[in-house]
Design a protein around this motif. Structure first.
Motif, short mmCIF file in Angstrom:
data_model
loop_
_atom_site.label_atom_id
_atom_site.label_comp_id
_atom_site.label_asym_id
_atom_site.label_seq_id
_atom_site.Cartn_x
_atom_site.Cartn_y
_atom_site.Cartn_z
N MET A 28 0.84 -1.21 0.00
CA MET A 28 0.00 0.00 0.00
C MET A 28 0.87 1.26 0.00
SD MET A 28 -3.34 0.45 0.14
CE MET A 28 -4.37 -0.76 -0.66
N PRO A 29 0.46 2.29 -0.75
CA PRO A 29 1.22 3.53 -0.72
C PRO A 29 1.23 4.13 0.69
CG PRO A 29 -0.39 3.55 -2.48
CD PRO A 29 -0.68 2.36 -1.65
N LYS A 30 2.20 4.99 0.90
CA LYS A 30 2.37 5.63 2.21
C LYS A 30 1.04 6.23 2.71
CE LYS A 30 4.38 9.76 2.86
NZ LYS A 30 5.39 10.82 2.81
N GLU A 31 0.76 6.00 3.99
CA GLU A 31 -0.44 6.61 4.56
C GLU A 31 -0.17 8.10 4.73
OE1 GLU A 31 -3.76 5.77 7.97
OE2 GLU A 31 -2.06 4.44 7.76
N THR A 32 -1.08 8.92 4.23
CA THR A 32 -0.86 10.36 4.29
C THR A 32 -1.96 11.03 5.12
OG1 THR A 32 -2.08 10.60 2.25
CG2 THR A 32 0.31 10.58 2.08
N SER A 33 -1.68 12.23 5.52
CA SER A 33 -2.70 12.97 6.25
C SER A 33 -2.79 14.38 5.66
CB SER A 33 -2.35 13.03 7.73
OG SER A 33 -1.05 13.55 7.88
N ALA A 34 -2.85 14.41 4.32
CA ALA A 34 -2.97 15.71 3.65
C ALA A 34 -4.28 16.35 4.07
CB ALA A 34 -2.94 15.51 2.14
N PRO A 35 -4.27 17.64 4.38
CA PRO A 35 -5.52 18.28 4.79
C PRO A 35 -6.54 18.28 3.66
CG PRO A 35 -3.79 19.90 4.48
CD PRO A 35 -3.15 18.57 4.32
N ARG A 36 -7.80 18.22 4.05
CA ARG A 36 -8.89 18.15 3.08
C ARG A 36 -8.91 19.39 2.21
NH1 ARG A 36 -14.80 16.43 5.31
NH2 ARG A 36 -16.03 17.00 3.49
N LYS A 37 -9.01 19.20 0.92
CA LYS A 37 -9.06 20.32 -0.02
C LYS A 37 -10.29 20.15 -0.90
CE LYS A 37 -4.79 19.48 -1.73
NZ LYS A 37 -3.55 19.67 -2.49
N LYS A 38 -10.62 21.19 -1.60
CA LYS A 38 -11.79 21.13 -2.45
C LYS A 38 -11.34 20.91 -3.90
CE LYS A 38 -16.08 23.65 -3.14
NZ LYS A 38 -16.78 24.90 -2.89
N TYR A 39 -12.07 20.02 -4.58
CA TYR A 39 -11.78 19.77 -5.99
C TYR A 39 -12.92 20.29 -6.84
CZ TYR A 39 -10.40 17.59 -10.27
OH TYR A 39 -10.00 17.40 -11.56
N PRO A 40 -12.68 20.93 -7.97
CA PRO A 40 -11.38 21.33 -8.52
C PRO A 40 -10.70 22.36 -7.62
CG PRO A 40 -13.15 21.64 -10.13
CD PRO A 40 -13.80 21.37 -8.82
N PRO A 41 -9.40 22.30 -7.56
CA PRO A 41 -8.70 23.13 -6.59
C PRO A 41 -8.89 24.62 -6.79
CG PRO A 41 -7.16 22.12 -8.13
CD PRO A 41 -8.49 21.49 -8.38
N GLU A 42 -9.01 25.28 -5.66
CA GLU A 42 -9.03 26.74 -5.69
C GLU A 42 -7.59 27.16 -5.48
OE1 GLU A 42 -10.85 30.18 -2.90
OE2 GLU A 42 -12.18 28.51 -3.38
N VAL A 43 -6.98 27.64 -6.53
CA VAL A 43 -5.55 27.92 -6.45
C VAL A 43 -5.32 29.42 -6.31
CG1 VAL A 43 -3.32 27.46 -7.53
CG2 VAL A 43 -5.23 25.98 -8.01
N SER A 44 -4.64 29.78 -5.25
CA SER A 44 -4.32 31.20 -5.05
C SER A 44 -2.89 31.29 -4.51
CB SER A 44 -5.29 31.83 -4.07
OG SER A 44 -5.09 31.25 -2.80
N LYS A 45 -2.40 32.49 -4.40
CA LYS A 45 -1.03 32.67 -3.86
C LYS A 45 -0.94 32.02 -2.48
CE LYS A 45 -0.42 37.18 -6.04
NZ LYS A 45 -1.82 37.51 -6.35
N THR A 46 -1.97 32.27 -1.66
CA THR A 46 -1.94 31.75 -0.29
C THR A 46 -1.91 30.23 -0.27
OG1 THR A 46 -3.47 33.56 0.06
CG2 THR A 46 -3.04 32.14 1.95
N THR A 47 -2.77 29.59 -1.10
CA THR A 47 -2.82 28.12 -1.05
C THR A 47 -1.49 27.52 -1.52
OG1 THR A 47 -3.78 27.93 -3.26
CG2 THR A 47 -5.32 27.98 -1.41
N VAL A 48 -0.87 28.15 -2.51
CA VAL A 48 0.41 27.62 -3.00
C VAL A 48 1.49 27.77 -1.92
CG1 VAL A 48 2.26 27.97 -4.67
CG2 VAL A 48 -0.09 27.94 -5.44
N ILE A 49 1.55 28.95 -1.34
CA ILE A 49 2.60 29.17 -0.33
C ILE A 49 2.36 28.29 0.90
CG2 ILE A 49 3.58 30.90 1.26
CD1 ILE A 49 3.04 32.90 -1.19
N LYS A 50 1.11 28.22 1.32
CA LYS A 50 0.78 27.35 2.46
C LYS A 50 1.13 25.90 2.15
CE LYS A 50 -3.06 29.54 4.93
NZ LYS A 50 -4.52 29.53 5.04
N GLY A 51 0.77 25.48 0.92
CA GLY A 51 1.03 24.10 0.50
C GLY A 51 2.51 23.79 0.51
N MET A 52 3.32 24.72 0.02
CA MET A 52 4.77 24.49 -0.01
C MET A 52 5.33 24.38 1.40
SD MET A 52 6.03 26.89 -3.16
CE MET A 52 7.73 26.36 -3.04
#
Lengths: 186, 392
Positions: free
Chosen positions: A1-25
């Protein structure tokens, strides 16, 4: 099984903004973010000093000492850890191109010549005095290699898409992000 | 005729820039179920981006020559060896819509005759018989025989059944369970008399030229019923509708998955339960429903009412591990697809579950097949079945 992750819940299709990119990085890897941020600062300050230095001279002293000097010293430490991470991590090695590896050779050259240039004063010489002797043979060439190498690297990683083009593309996209979620039917 | 040189010609400035902007962090490589299973680096999302970036660079940059047919074929093979589960997107620090990127790249591959033959047969089946299995269109309503299912009537709610539920005998209990729930709740509902494939298999395979005709047929049939709500059993159909059909239907029609509808019916008191399942039950979140449509809490609200011994699977909710059956991957590499599902069944066994409920016909088929091949005691059922069993 692939690595168990705990990525925070996001909305699809992604809402991409400067903040989400910087936070994501930042969330994904502080080391990765620090490496890229410091690279950008060092490149920009280095170019400013080289291009505007003849006119602004002493006005750029703070930039030389703090933004390029001390942050440069910090970058060296980050870079060593970053390289170790790449060598250790199969996933990162999988996604790097040949150009990326050549980029790293450039960075190593910048680090060595940067330390040599900085060694005539702090911080390196203060904490590791032996460095002055080790780096003495290249002391006279270091500034030329450092500056010329930067322009060669810019040309190289633009022609073969590498770090510089990646930086430009990232900066452009982050600057122009306005893609909104297409959902909203619920 | 194969035209490798034109592959990725449909990529615009945005896609090209994103591929150059990719920070090469490799997070996506770690979580890809197909790469984990096959260890083929061409299936790793980050590696595919690297290779596609290379192909585009060859197109853009002078003196680099054009991409070779072999390199294009390797990338295309990797593109189709993907479940489109979106886990790569979920961990991407740039939050880039990788699902859309893969779909767009597949569209280019398909348009240039590079798609696997099995997927070209899917297009042929949908064009000729309006379903993914190439079964006669006239038999689409066969599952309704002996059931109290209104067909083509004026109603408030349309149940869009989908190809899998309509044609796969194994899934008939699931479709009839939702029908009995709708009847028990006293809903004014109907199924479409002339329902055709929603088009999601075409979108997944990249054969998007045929989409408009299918969408047109379904939209006209829905409008004829005067319905203001559409309910789906299949998360693939559901996402296809809220992403594509909603551009035409707008906000006139509300779209919801069966789980969202059941949650509403329970909350409004329209359906009540007479007890709880005694067996140890677990729930597999379908990727299209949980990660890509945000339906995560609703099934758990309902489970609290219907199951006594509920236990969560690892890799669940937004971070769910794909069952291996998404994105038409099963048509491309059945063995690996079932292998991935087998690992999910093993996880259900490890948590001690005897019932694995899920809310996606494709997941039921894939997980069910894996359970049978493992001779597992875990029974794979549709969520609506679990609910219908407990209704008063």
């Amino acid at each position: 099984m692939p690595k168990e992750t705990s990525a925070p819940r996001k909305k699809y299709p992604p809402e991409v903004s400067k903040t989400t990119v910087i936070k994501g990085m930042l969330r994904t890897s502080l080391l990765d973010s620090a490496f890229h941020l410091l690279m950008a600062i060092l490149l920009i300050t280095g170019l400013i000093m080289d291009i505007l230095g003849p006119w602004l001279g002493g006005w750029l002293h703070w930039m030389r000492q703090i933004a390029h000097g001390y942050l440069g010293a910090f970058f060296v430490l980050i870079f060593i850890v970053y390289l170790a991470k790449i060598l250790y991590s199969k996933k990162m090695r999988t996604v790097l191109t040949a150009t990326n590896y050549v980029d790293f050779l450039f960075y190593i050259a910048f680090v060595i010549t940067g330390i040599t240039i900085a060694s005539v004063n702090s911080p390196w010489i203060t904490y590791i005095p032996e460095l002055a002797e080790v780096l003495a043979p290249i002391a006279s060439y270091a500034p030329t290699i450092h500056i010329t190498g930067t322009y060669v690297w810019i040309l190289f990683s633009t022609v073969f898409p590498g770090g510089f083009l990646h930086g430009l593309a990232s900066a452009y996209l982050i600057r122009h992000l306005k893609k909104r979620s297409k959902r909203g039917i619920q | 005729m194969m035209t490798a040189k034109k592959f990725l010609d449909n990529f615009g400035r945005s896609e090209t820039l994103w591929m150059y902007a990719c920070s090469r962090c490799g997070e996506c490589v770690d979580v890809c179920p197909v790469y984990e299973k096959t260890s083929d680096k061409y299936t790793a999302p980050g590696f595919k981006i690297k290779k596609m970036r290379g192909l585009i660079t060859k197109k853009l940059a002078p003196f680099t020559g054009s991409p070779s047919k072999e390199s294009v074929e390797k990338v295309v093979k990797g593109l189709y060896e993907c479940t489109l589960c979106g886990r790569c997107w979920s961990v991407c620090p740039y939050n880039y819509d990788l699902v859309e990127l893969w779909e767009k790249a597949r569209e280019s591959a398909y348009g240039n005759g590079l798609a696997p033959e099995s997927l070209q047969q899917v297009e042929e089946a949908i064009v000729t018989e309006k379903n993914i299995f190439k079964r006669p269109h006239s038999r689409r309503l066969d599952w309704t025989k002996d059931l109290d299912v209104p067909v083509g009537e004026k109603a408030d709610t349309v149940y869009f059944v989908g190809c899998l539920m309509s044609y796969r005998g194994q899934l008939k209990p699931a479709a009839s369970a939702l029908a009995s729930i709708l009847n028990a709740a006293g809903e004014s509902w109907t199924i479409l008399k002339d329902e055709v494939c929603c088009g999601v298999p075409l979108k997944f395979s990249g054969a998007t030229k045929q989409l408009d005709a299918l969408m047109d047929t379904n939209i006209r049939a829905i409008e004829a019923t005067g319905a203001r709500k559409i309910v789906f059993s299949c998360p693939g159909c559901y996402r296809m509708f809220w992403q594509e059909y909603s551009k035409v239907l707008g906000k006139r029609v509300r779209m919801m998955h069966e789980i969202e509808l059941i949650d509403e019916l329970v909350k409004s008191g329209k359906i009540k339960f007479n007890g709880k399942l005694q067996e140890r039950m677990t729930y597999h979140d379908p990727c299209e429903l949980s990660r890509l449509s945000g339906v995560i809490d609703e099934p758990r609200n309902i489970i609290a009412d219907i199951a006594k011994g509920f236990v969560e699977l690892p890799n669940n909710k937004f971070n769910v591990a794909c069952c291996g059956g998404g994105g038409l991957y099963k048509s491309v590499d059945t063995e690996s697809s079932i292998g991935i599902a087998g690992e999910r069944i093993a996880q259900a066994e490890q948590v001690g579950a005897t019932i694995l409920a899920t809310a996606c016909p494709s997941c039921i088929m894939t997980l069910g097949q894996a359970a049978r091949s493992r001779k597992s005691k875990v029974k794979v059922i549709d969520f609506a079945e679990a609910v219908a069993q407990q209704i008063e």
